[in-house]
Design a protein around this motif. Sequence first.
Motif, PDB file in Angstrom:
ATOM      1  N   THR A 105       0.826  -1.201   0.000  1.00  0.00           N
ATOM      2  CA  THR A 105       0.000   0.000   0.000  1.00  0.00           C
ATOM      3  C   THR A 105       0.860   1.250   0.000  1.00  0.00           C
ATOM      4  O   THR A 105       2.041   1.213   0.367  1.00  0.00           O
ATOM      5  CB  THR A 105      -0.920   0.025   1.233  1.00  0.00           C
ATOM      6  OG1 THR A 105      -0.108   0.055   2.412  1.00  0.00           O
ATOM      7  CG2 THR A 105      -1.824  -1.198   1.274  1.00  0.00           C
ATOM      8  N   VAL A 106       0.247   2.364  -0.388  1.00  0.00           N
ATOM      9  CA  VAL A 106       0.973   3.629  -0.444  1.00  0.00           C
ATOM     10  C   VAL A 106       1.435   4.032   0.959  1.00  0.00           C
ATOM     11  O   VAL A 106       2.592   4.420   1.166  1.00  0.00           O
ATOM     12  CB  VAL A 106       0.089   4.721  -1.074  1.00  0.00           C
ATOM     13  CG1 VAL A 106       0.751   6.090  -0.942  1.00  0.00           C
ATOM     14  CG2 VAL A 106      -0.182   4.408  -2.540  1.00  0.00           C
ATOM     15  N   GLY A 107       0.542   3.922   1.927  1.00  0.00           N
ATOM     16  CA  GLY A 107       0.924   4.253   3.301  1.00  0.00           C
ATOM     17  C   GLY A 107       1.994   3.332   3.838  1.00  0.00           C
ATOM     18  O   GLY A 107       2.902   3.760   4.563  1.00  0.00           O
ATOM     19  N   GLY A 108       1.905   2.064   3.472  1.00  0.00           N
ATOM     20  CA  GLY A 108       2.890   1.090   3.922  1.00  0.00           C
ATOM     21  C   GLY A 108       4.277   1.407   3.427  1.00  0.00           C
ATOM     22  O   GLY A 108       5.275   1.210   4.144  1.00  0.00           O
ATOM     23  N   TRP A 109       4.376   1.940   2.190  1.00  0.00           N
ATOM     24  CA  TRP A 109       5.706   2.247   1.630  1.00  0.00           C
ATOM     25  C   TRP A 109       6.305   3.472   2.312  1.00  0.00           C
ATOM     26  O   TRP A 109       7.517   3.572   2.490  1.00  0.00           O
ATOM     27  CB  TRP A 109       5.616   2.461   0.129  1.00  0.00           C
ATOM     28  CG  TRP A 109       6.894   2.111  -0.587  1.00  0.00           C
ATOM     29  CD1 TRP A 109       7.790   1.155  -0.219  1.00  0.00           C
ATOM     30  CD2 TRP A 109       7.417   2.704  -1.768  1.00  0.00           C
ATOM     31  NE1 TRP A 109       8.843   1.108  -1.118  1.00  0.00           N
ATOM     32  CE2 TRP A 109       8.632   2.044  -2.084  1.00  0.00           C
ATOM     33  CE3 TRP A 109       6.976   3.705  -2.622  1.00  0.00           C
ATOM     34  CZ2 TRP A 109       9.402   2.372  -3.189  1.00  0.00           C
ATOM     35  CZ3 TRP A 109       7.737   4.029  -3.737  1.00  0.00           C
ATOM     36  CH2 TRP A 109       8.935   3.375  -4.014  1.00  0.00           C
ATOM     37  N   LEU A 110       5.459   4.414   2.733  1.00  0.00           N
ATOM     38  CA  LEU A 110       5.976   5.575   3.442  1.00  0.00           C
ATOM     39  C   LEU A 110       6.509   5.173   4.815  1.00  0.00           C
ATOM     40  O   LEU A 110       7.624   5.543   5.189  1.00  0.00           O
ATOM     41  CB  LEU A 110       4.880   6.631   3.604  1.00  0.00           C
ATOM     42  CG  LEU A 110       5.257   7.853   4.465  1.00  0.00           C
ATOM     43  CD1 LEU A 110       6.426   8.611   3.846  1.00  0.00           C
ATOM     44  CD2 LEU A 110       4.066   8.772   4.641  1.00  0.00           C
ATOM     45  N   VAL A 111       5.736   4.421   5.571  1.00  0.00           N
ATOM     46  CA  VAL A 111       6.176   4.074   6.923  1.00  0.00           C
ATOM     47  C   VAL A 111       7.256   2.996   6.901  1.00  0.00           C
ATOM     48  O   VAL A 111       7.919   2.760   7.911  1.00  0.00           O
ATOM     49  CB  VAL A 111       4.996   3.619   7.819  1.00  0.00           C
ATOM     50  CG1 VAL A 111       3.986   4.738   7.959  1.00  0.00           C
ATOM     51  CG2 VAL A 111       4.330   2.360   7.291  1.00  0.00           C
ATOM     52  N   GLN A 112       7.447   2.343   5.742  1.00  0.00           N
ATOM     53  CA  GLN A 112       8.557   1.395   5.595  1.00  0.00           C
ATOM     54  C   GLN A 112       9.815   2.114   5.129  1.00  0.00           C
ATOM     55  O   GLN A 112      10.922   1.706   5.454  1.00  0.00           O
ATOM     56  CB  GLN A 112       8.171   0.313   4.577  1.00  0.00           C
ATOM     57  CG  GLN A 112       9.245  -0.731   4.313  1.00  0.00           C
ATOM     58  CD  GLN A 112       9.536  -1.572   5.528  1.00  0.00           C
ATOM     59  OE1 GLN A 112       8.644  -2.179   6.102  1.00  0.00           O
ATOM     60  NE2 GLN A 112      10.791  -1.597   5.947  1.00  0.00           N
ATOM     61  N   ASN A 113       9.621   3.180   4.329  1.00  0.00           N
ATOM     62  CA  ASN A 113      10.745   3.945   3.778  1.00  0.00           C
ATOM     63  C   ASN A 113      11.526   3.081   2.792  1.00  0.00           C
ATOM     64  O   ASN A 113      12.517   2.446   3.153  1.00  0.00           O
ATOM     65  CB  ASN A 113      11.659   4.454   4.895  1.00  0.00           C
ATOM     66  CG  ASN A 113      12.761   5.363   4.375  1.00  0.00           C
ATOM     67  OD1 ASN A 113      12.549   6.065   3.390  1.00  0.00           O
ATOM     68  ND2 ASN A 113      13.909   5.354   5.027  1.00  0.00           N
ATOM     69  N   GLY A 114      11.068   3.042   1.549  1.00  0.00           N
ATOM     70  CA  GLY A 114      11.639   2.070   0.627  1.00  0.00           C
ATOM     71  C   GLY A 114      12.157   2.623  -0.683  1.00  0.00           C
ATOM     72  O   GLY A 114      11.974   3.785  -1.042  1.00  0.00           O
ATOM     73  N   ILE A 115      12.805   1.729  -1.402  1.00  0.00           N
ATOM     74  CA  ILE A 115      13.292   1.957  -2.759  1.00  0.00           C
ATOM     75  C   ILE A 115      12.566   0.977  -3.664  1.00  0.00           C
ATOM     76  O   ILE A 115      12.298  -0.167  -3.279  1.00  0.00           O
ATOM     77  CB  ILE A 115      14.817   1.717  -2.848  1.00  0.00           C
ATOM     78  CG1 ILE A 115      15.568   2.833  -2.117  1.00  0.00           C
ATOM     79  CG2 ILE A 115      15.291   1.644  -4.291  1.00  0.00           C
ATOM     80  CD1 ILE A 115      17.064   2.586  -2.027  1.00  0.00           C
ATOM     81  N   GLY A 116      12.263   1.397  -4.881  1.00  0.00           N
ATOM     82  CA  GLY A 116      11.571   0.506  -5.803  1.00  0.00           C
ATOM     83  C   GLY A 116      11.838   0.875  -7.245  1.00  0.00           C
ATOM     84  O   GLY A 116      12.825   1.567  -7.561  1.00  0.00           O
ATOM     85  N   TYR A 117      10.953   0.439  -8.119  1.00  0.00           N
ATOM     86  CA  TYR A 117      11.061   0.809  -9.527  1.00  0.00           C
ATOM     87  C   TYR A 117      10.794   2.309  -9.661  1.00  0.00           C
ATOM     88  O   TYR A 117       9.809   2.824  -9.150  1.00  0.00           O
ATOM     89  CB  TYR A 117      10.073   0.008 -10.370  1.00  0.00           C
ATOM     90  CG  TYR A 117      10.433  -1.463 -10.432  1.00  0.00           C
ATOM     91  CD1 TYR A 117      11.525  -1.890 -11.173  1.00  0.00           C
ATOM     92  CD2 TYR A 117       9.695  -2.412  -9.732  1.00  0.00           C
ATOM     93  CE1 TYR A 117      11.883  -3.236 -11.215  1.00  0.00           C
ATOM     94  CE2 TYR A 117      10.032  -3.756  -9.770  1.00  0.00           C
ATOM     95  CZ  TYR A 117      11.127  -4.163 -10.514  1.00  0.00           C
ATOM     96  OH  TYR A 117      11.479  -5.489 -10.549  1.00  0.00           O
ATOM     97  N   GLY A 118      11.689   2.987 -10.340  1.00  0.00           N
ATOM     98  CA  GLY A 118      11.589   4.436 -10.489  1.00  0.00           C
ATOM     99  C   GLY A 118      12.454   5.198  -9.512  1.00  0.00           C
ATOM    100  O   GLY A 118      12.624   6.413  -9.628  1.00  0.00           O
ATOM    101  N   SER A 119      13.046   4.498  -8.543  1.00  0.00           N
ATOM    102  CA  SER A 119      13.863   5.188  -7.540  1.00  0.00           C
ATOM    103  C   SER A 119      15.174   5.721  -8.115  1.00  0.00           C
ATOM    104  O   SER A 119      15.794   6.610  -7.524  1.00  0.00           O
ATOM    105  CB  SER A 119      14.153   4.255  -6.354  1.00  0.00           C
ATOM    106  OG  SER A 119      12.996   4.066  -5.580  1.00  0.00           O
ATOM    107  N   TYR A 120      15.590   5.194  -9.259  1.00  0.00           N
ATOM    108  CA  TYR A 120      16.821   5.735  -9.862  1.00  0.00           C
ATOM    109  C   TYR A 120      16.596   7.180 -10.287  1.00  0.00           C
ATOM    110  O   TYR A 120      17.491   8.021 -10.182  1.00  0.00           O
ATOM    111  CB  TYR A 120      17.256   4.897 -11.062  1.00  0.00           C
ATOM    112  CG  TYR A 120      18.573   5.370 -11.632  1.00  0.00           C
ATOM    113  CD1 TYR A 120      19.758   5.084 -10.976  1.00  0.00           C
ATOM    114  CD2 TYR A 120      18.621   6.133 -12.794  1.00  0.00           C
ATOM    115  CE1 TYR A 120      20.976   5.549 -11.466  1.00  0.00           C
ATOM    116  CE2 TYR A 120      19.829   6.599 -13.293  1.00  0.00           C
ATOM    117  CZ  TYR A 120      21.003   6.301 -12.622  1.00  0.00           C
ATOM    118  OH  TYR A 120      22.207   6.776 -13.100  1.00  0.00           O
TER     119      TYR A 120
END
Length: 1015
Positions: A153-168
């Motif tokens: 989820t969008v909220g989950g990625w914020l509170v996890q603090n992550g890197i993914g596709y597009g992070s470059y």
Amino acid sequence: MAKNTANLTSSQEEELGGIFGDRVNFSKRERHFYCHDVGALPSMAKMMLGNTDPAAIVKLRTEDDIVKLMAFARKHSIPVVPRAGASSGYGGVIPTKGGIIADVNLLNDIISIDAENMTVTVGAGIVWERLERKLNEKDLSVCAMPSSAPAATVGGWLVQNGIGYGSYEYGWSQDTMVSARAVLPNGEVRDFTGSEMDSLIGSMGTVGIITQITLKIRNLEDTASISAEFADSESLQKALQAVAAEKVPLWSISFINPDWAGMKNEMPFSTHHGEPVVEDRPELPKSYICNFIYPESRDVSALENIITSNGGKILSEEISKHEAGEWFRSMKVKRLGPSFIPAEIIVPVDKVGKVFNEIKAKVDLPVLIEGMVEKNGNVILLCFIPHSERSFKFNLAFTLGISIIKIAEENGGRIYASGLYFAKEAEKVYGDRLKKMLALKQQVDPDDIMNPETISGKGILKAGISMSKAFEPIMRFVGNRSGVGEETFRKQKDIPADIVSHAYTCAQCGYCVEECDQYYGRGWESQSPRGKWFFIKEYLAGRDKMTQEQVDTFLACTTCELCDHRCQLDLPINDSWMTMREELVVERGMMTIPPFEIMASSLLKERNIWGEYLKNREEWMPEDLKPKIKDKAEYAYFAGCTASFVEKDIAEASVRLLTDAGMEITYLGKEESCCGIPMLAAGKWDVFEKIMRMNIENMRKKGVKTVITSCPACWLVWDTFYRQWAEKLGIEYDFEAKHYSQVLQDKLDVLSEKFVEPLDRVVTVHDACHMGRAGGIYEPPRDLIKAVPGVELREMEHNRAEGHCCGSVLTLVADPDVAGVVGNMRLKEAEDIGADIMVAACPCCQVQLRIAAEKSGSPVDVQDLSATVARSMGYDIPDTTNAALTAWITFDQMIHLLKPENMTDLMVELLPQMMAAMPAPLRGMMKMVKYVPGMDLMMKPMMPVMMPMLLPGIMPKVMPDMLEAVGRRVQMSDDLREQMPDLMPKSMENLMPNMLPQIIPLLTPRMIEYIKTEF
């Protein structure tokens, strides 16, 4: 401080239930499904964690819900643990102190899209995949997304603090987020922007529950990719550095190591209904494979030279396309695991080569590594060591993850995230943000109600990990000698070996959850495929039991196959649940869904599931069609039960279209039986076999080579299940099966001249699961309806392989209210695109969708595909909506009656007759309850033993009265009412042994009261 809360008091349950109604769950069984995340912990670590079952689960819909929950939690000092996709493995959603799981998945709306400022505001519980799909409809896209986008989820990625596709291009998760809104533990609702966001980033639900997030978005562009191989990690590193130095405008860079590439090549082909699916899968070189991804409009011409000048080789377009198609399927290699030991680290790009070499030198077990590069020159390395969590050696090998973390730290890196398991590393992970986070927590949550111990750590576990790190060289020595080799599985507790294997292989990633109609119809984790795999592991480990409730959970699966389509490991989920039906109902004799017993009795007597007379099976056929039906032919029309007895427009229209198209067909008439799929799905496999044998023999007598069906389930049975069963039983079988839309697709040149009445309506097509995902038949129905003049065809959001199930037959029979939820979701999709008519090529889908539309008041008109086409050719095909709704009333009332509480009411009404039918000595003993003190207390434990012994003798005597009582409760046709004396006894004989344990606790006190007052 927040109290350890394993269970709520009765008054707390009553209070919480009064606030949230049916969105709160106190079931001890259900709560256990929320005790974990995706990580498979070694047994010793589980012991350190202790009991992690929550005391309750609450599903939250609004901010006001959260405010009320926080007030309740503060009042009683009960911990609250926010949970969304649970797609991470750091212990972020583990309720170590019990308390309440706050399920935020319903906070999933797209609140607004601002195309001018290029932002979107969404509920924090929205899944990335869904957000991206909705943005794509407006030619927009997210900037970056996690590699677990189908579940995260969008909220989950914020509170996890992550890197993914597009992070470059766009950086970390928070770099793509403008603001967030959260409900804090003190009840305050606060908006966070700019540097204030630092208090939320990576907080893992410890400072509040995020409700909304505003994200940056971009214009949608077609994406291209180039894949390259590098012989060693140093060459890969140099290429990554050169790409950054020359500022090649890439969107994303990801790569895998040789071990990962090798395992991808070894992956077994997926299976469909037990048969291998041939895949066009290229062989990957066992090298470092790097995927460079960019919008097609950009100039990346410098990339080729960078690759080759740094010792790389550009791979074929075939490999590049294949790897792009695997974006969100990185855990697929777990199929060969079955368990993984994880170690996720961040290292500077200039140390990538050195880190790879040190891991290879220090860790003797295979290490699969996937890397992603972010724009500031850091690389996340997701490291996984294949192992088996069933082995004690898993505890020893697990420490190798510590060794990998230490290698990262010695090279200027760190662990990717901390969470409960690596709380001691929090300062390294968060840096200066940790002080802000802790300061906010102290301010708004001084009692540590929100997700306690997740950032601070659990003492004994923290100490254990610290010790492992301190003695890392010794632990590494032991871990390197703790491999297990190839894992083999055997049958355990009567669970077949392949299902045992799949249960341990399941990544618990959650890809199967959100789109599962059994899950979203009921809303609880136990109903999801992920939940069922978790249950099997717990059952095999002796931590759970195979109750009737769990059997019902397996049986309630609609067999829609969407989980198979979504599973990144290609597990044969639908086939596995079918196997479980055999084990649970056929082998163990546990209870099937009760209405199927009535269907089975009707099937054996009159060869249909609707309780109609066999003699009326061909009454659907108008007189003018009868001369067109051949006695023998190569093609036969197989109507099926629903088209024969309920929605007769389907049968008539199908045959009119086939004959108008020049087809010579035969028909079994009164020799036709139900295809049997309800019995297959219900676990009544003996009935299925009898019916199958009759249909095959009767079709053979007609000289048939191709069976044409109007029901997708009938098609699936004739195409696949009959063929497989015939092979298993040694029966000759040489039939081909086609749905009528497939046949007519090839005859449109003949039919096109016959259309005389334009429809002039907006139409959408509902894809029936049993010919869509089960058979790949998507375009024939569309081609057929598009041939009708005046049709504007629009696609629903979920269509073809992604199409949602209607909720029939299993959900409709097991739980009509849930079927309504599922059906209404499908109808709402049609409403959203402005459809006037939803055409279905499936009789059962039509019944379900018509029932749902009638109950919800949906304006969408559900019609049959063939009837709609035939009407446009001038035929007066009747609308059978009312017939379907009327026919369903009987089933609906029968389903309601067969619930344990309602069967208890029926038996209470029959108590005078039941008592009269008992042996005289027993009646005398029961009368003593009136006069002997304590006799009623003695009777309670005796009832579960006595009733199963007494009932076989009692039931025949009370059956006439039971039939009358049933008749007062269930509206029946005259034909069905006449047959009930034949159908009911056998059904009750089969049901009662399994239903009595559910009825007796409800019946006993009422029977005692009757004896005391009336007997």
